[in-house]
Design an enzyme around this catalytic site. Structure first.
Site, PDB file in Angstrom:
ATOM      1  N   TYR A   1     -67.352 -47.217  17.344  1.00  0.00           N
ATOM      2  CA  TYR A   1     -67.790 -48.375  16.557  1.00  0.00           C
ATOM      3  C   TYR A   1     -66.599 -49.176  16.042  1.00  0.00           C
ATOM      4  O   TYR A   1     -65.511 -48.646  15.839  1.00  0.00           O
ATOM      5  CB  TYR A   1     -68.622 -47.928  15.346  1.00  0.00           C
ATOM      6  CG  TYR A   1     -70.116 -48.135  15.515  1.00  0.00           C
ATOM      7  CD1 TYR A   1     -70.675 -49.398  15.365  1.00  0.00           C
ATOM      8  CD2 TYR A   1     -70.965 -47.096  15.830  1.00  0.00           C
ATOM      9  CE1 TYR A   1     -72.039 -49.606  15.512  1.00  0.00           C
ATOM     10  CE2 TYR A   1     -72.334 -47.291  15.988  1.00  0.00           C
ATOM     11  CZ  TYR A   1     -72.870 -48.547  15.831  1.00  0.00           C
ATOM     12  OH  TYR A   1     -74.214 -48.757  15.979  1.00  0.00           O
TER      13      TYR A   1
ATOM     14  N   ASP B   1     -66.639 -42.077   7.680  1.00  0.00           N
ATOM     15  CA  ASP B   1     -65.519 -42.767   8.336  1.00  0.00           C
ATOM     16  C   ASP B   1     -64.309 -42.954   7.419  1.00  0.00           C
ATOM     17  O   ASP B   1     -63.183 -43.053   7.903  1.00  0.00           O
ATOM     18  CB  ASP B   1     -65.977 -44.117   8.879  1.00  0.00           C
ATOM     19  CG  ASP B   1     -66.862 -43.942  10.102  1.00  0.00           C
ATOM     20  OD1 ASP B   1     -68.090 -43.841   9.940  1.00  0.00           O
ATOM     21  OD2 ASP B   1     -66.320 -43.877  11.220  1.00  0.00           O
TER      22      ASP B   1
ATOM     23  N   TYR C   1     -62.143 -39.679   8.345  1.00  0.00           N
ATOM     24  CA  TYR C   1     -61.305 -40.268   9.405  1.00  0.00           C
ATOM     25  C   TYR C   1     -60.309 -41.317   8.900  1.00  0.00           C
ATOM     26  O   TYR C   1     -59.510 -41.809   9.684  1.00  0.00           O
ATOM     27  CB  TYR C   1     -62.187 -40.904  10.486  1.00  0.00           C
ATOM     28  CG  TYR C   1     -62.947 -39.919  11.341  1.00  0.00           C
ATOM     29  CD1 TYR C   1     -62.334 -39.277  12.422  1.00  0.00           C
ATOM     30  CD2 TYR C   1     -64.284 -39.637  11.088  1.00  0.00           C
ATOM     31  CE1 TYR C   1     -63.031 -38.386  13.221  1.00  0.00           C
ATOM     32  CE2 TYR C   1     -64.994 -38.731  11.883  1.00  0.00           C
ATOM     33  CZ  TYR C   1     -64.363 -38.114  12.949  1.00  0.00           C
ATOM     34  OH  TYR C   1     -65.053 -37.228  13.738  1.00  0.00           O
TER      35      TYR C   1
HETATM   36 CU    CU Z   1     -75.523 -48.374  14.469  1.00  0.00          CU
END
Ligand code: CU
Length: 654
Positions: free
Chosen positions: A401, A317, A321
């Site tokens: 998320y 992440d 990203y």
């Molecule tokens: Cu998880």
């Protein structure tokens, strides 16, 4: 590139108050002008990353780079680092520009074979929607599943990794998993189209491969938790909790310099790392004692555990990203309660234009229950003190998320890092029955198992340099002449002296901790002053050592690494992560096997849960927490909070 979306309010020549001050909008614009003048921003070149190139520790501690604190005739130098990508050719470069000297300092062209690809940019999301909708084979595969209106299909671009397939590895690519959003407010994650994926070349802007392995029905049950029909009537039984500090908070914030009780630190923010904390120190009796020079979470990986056609699913992440770029603007009363101070964060868009994230960083103090308490049976003393903590946090949304990054500083010298994981599970269709790699969370809807493995980089400076790390295990001893009743318990202390020896795993059965000590400063007992890292016992990366990800996420294969400080070694999986073949980052950093005993060291800690989702995690997940604790260990000569008074007007005082 044309246009100027945001104008910096500062004059580009104005020097920041401190060399670690986050880059300003004016500096980003000035850097952009210098890059353009050097011919590096011809259309269609975009910024895959743009941020402050921090001065080295030596430079900061020598006072260089600080306005008004110029030493040795050295002019202050503010530098920015840019990752530039040409969207037509894929040509990528890593550029450093000096805003102060108004010149390009370095340009390095990337070789995709050895360096991989630059991070995903915002433009890539739009490209993916467009090319998938236009691709006849993808349209046909969707039509076979009854999906003829592709405006109702969301195409989720997932970083590709590297799996030794030459035709994939030479491209800048993403893999697509699809979700159906039939009505405008449907939660698309509730309706995965499983068994099929499109491979998209982001430079050629086309689907170059479709893997169509099986068909399962698209799960139908709504997951739209905003919909009263899904949620049910709201409960009416919660009465208000108001948090008030009538005299204001006990901290002071001067620009990005934060002070609270004995703690002081500087706050930074980066598009890639998010929140960065600098020069964390404890001052008492007029003596400033450093603890951590720089703390951040520079990388995290979320590998999924479904071995079928989606075996490649894993995200870095931060490195792939840029988690900081996705920081939320926090809302008072919703995200934060109490007397809040906010800091904005300035990042940039794909064009290198500044974008201010209002209220990105939240700073406040919290009551945290009992600090210490005792009712003495002999002298009758009955005392209670309240614990408090200073909280510095931000929240970022990366796809499905949401991650909250929280740093806590306590009255007793404890430091904690806590990640709050929430948002929506990444879903697949569930084949029914028992499936070893996935949990059924709604009818026909599966949530594959995965890990969230975060990497903390802790540039330690416990009472200043030099530092060293000891591994401390506890055990009992067998019955023997010195232990006739078998009750003896001891600590086994092992000094980690070289980098090759310091790749370690947590061990809950031994109560394993790692103590960072100053090798030259002792407390009143003659013992080295220290801070102990308490890990949470949880598995490191579960992939097979021969799995391709194992090399790419090398940092996640141990819970602890210790390296000698090197200003170039900042990212746990290396500077370039997207489609990187592996071996970079921590395994490469320790290849020289440097001495780490009594020198300037960096402690790297991997932590985070292995997540087999529960039905209760659907359709939106209650916060799950993970993190670590750093506690002073002989750093003080006794409990440093005896001077904390009882709350006025509440407790009786003897
Ligand atoms: Cu998880």
């Amino acid at each position: 590139m044309t246009g100027t979306a945001v104008q910096g309010t500062e004059t580009p020549g104005a020097l920041p108050a401190h060399p670690l001050e986050p880059a300003t909008a004016a500096e980003y614009l000035a850097g952009r002008d210098i890059l353009a003048a050097a011919g590096l921003l011809t259309e269609p070149v975009r910024f895959a990353y743009y941020g402050l190139e921090e001065p080295t520790k030596d430079e900061v501690l020598a006072g260089r780079g600080a306005a008004g604190r110029v030493m040795g005739g050295q002019p202050p130098d503010r530098r920015l680092r840019a990752f530039l990508i040409n969207l037509d050719t894929g040509e990528s470069s890593d550029v450093v520009v000096s805003v102060t000297q108004r010149q390009v300092v370095s340009v390095r062209r990337l070789d995709p074979v050895t360096d991989g690809q630059l991070p995903i940019i915002e433009t890539d999301f739009a490209v993916v929607e467009e090319v998938c909708r236009a691709d006849p084979d993808w349209r046909a595969a969707m039509a076979r599943r009854g999906l003829t209106d592709l405006t109702k299909v969301r195409h989720c671009p997932i970083t590709a990794g590297v799996f030794g397939v030459a035709d994939d590895d030479r491209r800048r690519m993403v893999r697509i998993l699809a979700f159906v959003q039939a009505r405008e407010h449907d939660l698309a994650w509730a309706h995965p189209v499983d068994g099929i994926t499109a491979y998209v070349d982001l430079i050629e802007k086309k689907v170059f491969k479709i893997v169509d392995e099986f068909e399962l029905p698209v799960p139908a049950e709504s997951g739209d938790y905003d919909d009263p029909a899904v949620r049910g009537p709201e409960r009416t039984t919660l009465r208000p909790i108001e948090i008030t500090q009538p005299e204001g908070p006990s901290f002071t914030l001067d620009g990005h310099s934060l002070r609270w009780q004995d703690w002081s630190m500087r706050i930074g923010f980066d598009a890639r790392e998010g929140l960065t904390l600098h020069q964390i120190s404890w001052t008492s009796g007029g003596r400033e004692r450093p603890v951590i020079y720089r703390a951040s979470i520079p990388e995290m990986v979320v590998p999924y555990g479904d071995p079928r056609f989606r075996h490649w699913q894993s995200y870095f992440d931060a490195g792939e990203y840029l988690v900081g770029k996705w920081a939320n603007s926090l809302e008072f009363g919703c995200d934060c309660l109490g007397e809040i101070a906010y800091l904005d964060a300035t990042v940039t868009d794909d064009a290198g234009q500044p974008r201010v994230i209002k209220n990105a960083i939240c700073i406040h103090e919290e009551d945290f229950g009992i600090l210490w308490k005792h009712t003495d049976i002999f002298n009758g003393s009955a005392q209670s003190r309240r614990q408090r903590r200073l909280v510095v946090s931000f929240f970022a949304t990366v796809g499905n998320y949401d991650y909250g990054f929280y740093w806590y500083f306590y009255l007793d010298g404890t430091i904690e890092c806590e990640i709050k994981m929430t948002g929506v599970l990444f879903t697949a269709a569930h084949p029914g029955g028992d499936h070893p790699h996935s949990t059924e969370v709604a009818p026909g809807l599966g949530a594959p198992a995965h890990q969230h493995l975060f990497s903390a980089r802790l540039d330690m400076s416990v009472d200043g340099p030099p530092n060293a790390v000891e591994e401390v295990d506890v055990s009992g001893l067998p019955i023997g002449p010195d232990n006739p009743y078998g009750n003896a318990m001891v600590q086994q202390v092992t000094r980690l002296t070289r980098e090759s020896q310091a790749g370690r795993r947590a061990d809950g059965s031994r109560g394993r901790t790692w103590r960072v000590i100053n090798t030259e400063r002792a407390n009143r007992f003659g013992h080295a002053v220290g801070y102990t890292l308490y890990p949470e016992p949880a598995p490191s990366l579960l992939h097979d050592p021969a799995a391709p990800l194992y090399r790419r996420a090398g940092f996640a294969t141990n819970h602890l690494w210790v390296t000698r400080y090197d200003p170039a070694q900042r990212f746990s999986a290396g500077d370039f992560v997207n489609q990187h073949p592996g071996g970079a980052g921590l395994p490469a950093f320790i290849a020289g096997d440097r001495d780490i005993d009594g020198t300037d060291i960096v402690v790297w800690h991997t932590f985070g849960p292995t997540h087999f989702p529960r039905p209760e995690d659907w359709p939106v997940m209650p916060v799950a927490r993970c993190g670590f604790t750093l506690k002073p260990t002989g750093f003080f000569d006794r409990n440093p909070t005896l001077d904390v008074p009882p709350p006025a007007g509440h407790c009786h005082q003897d």
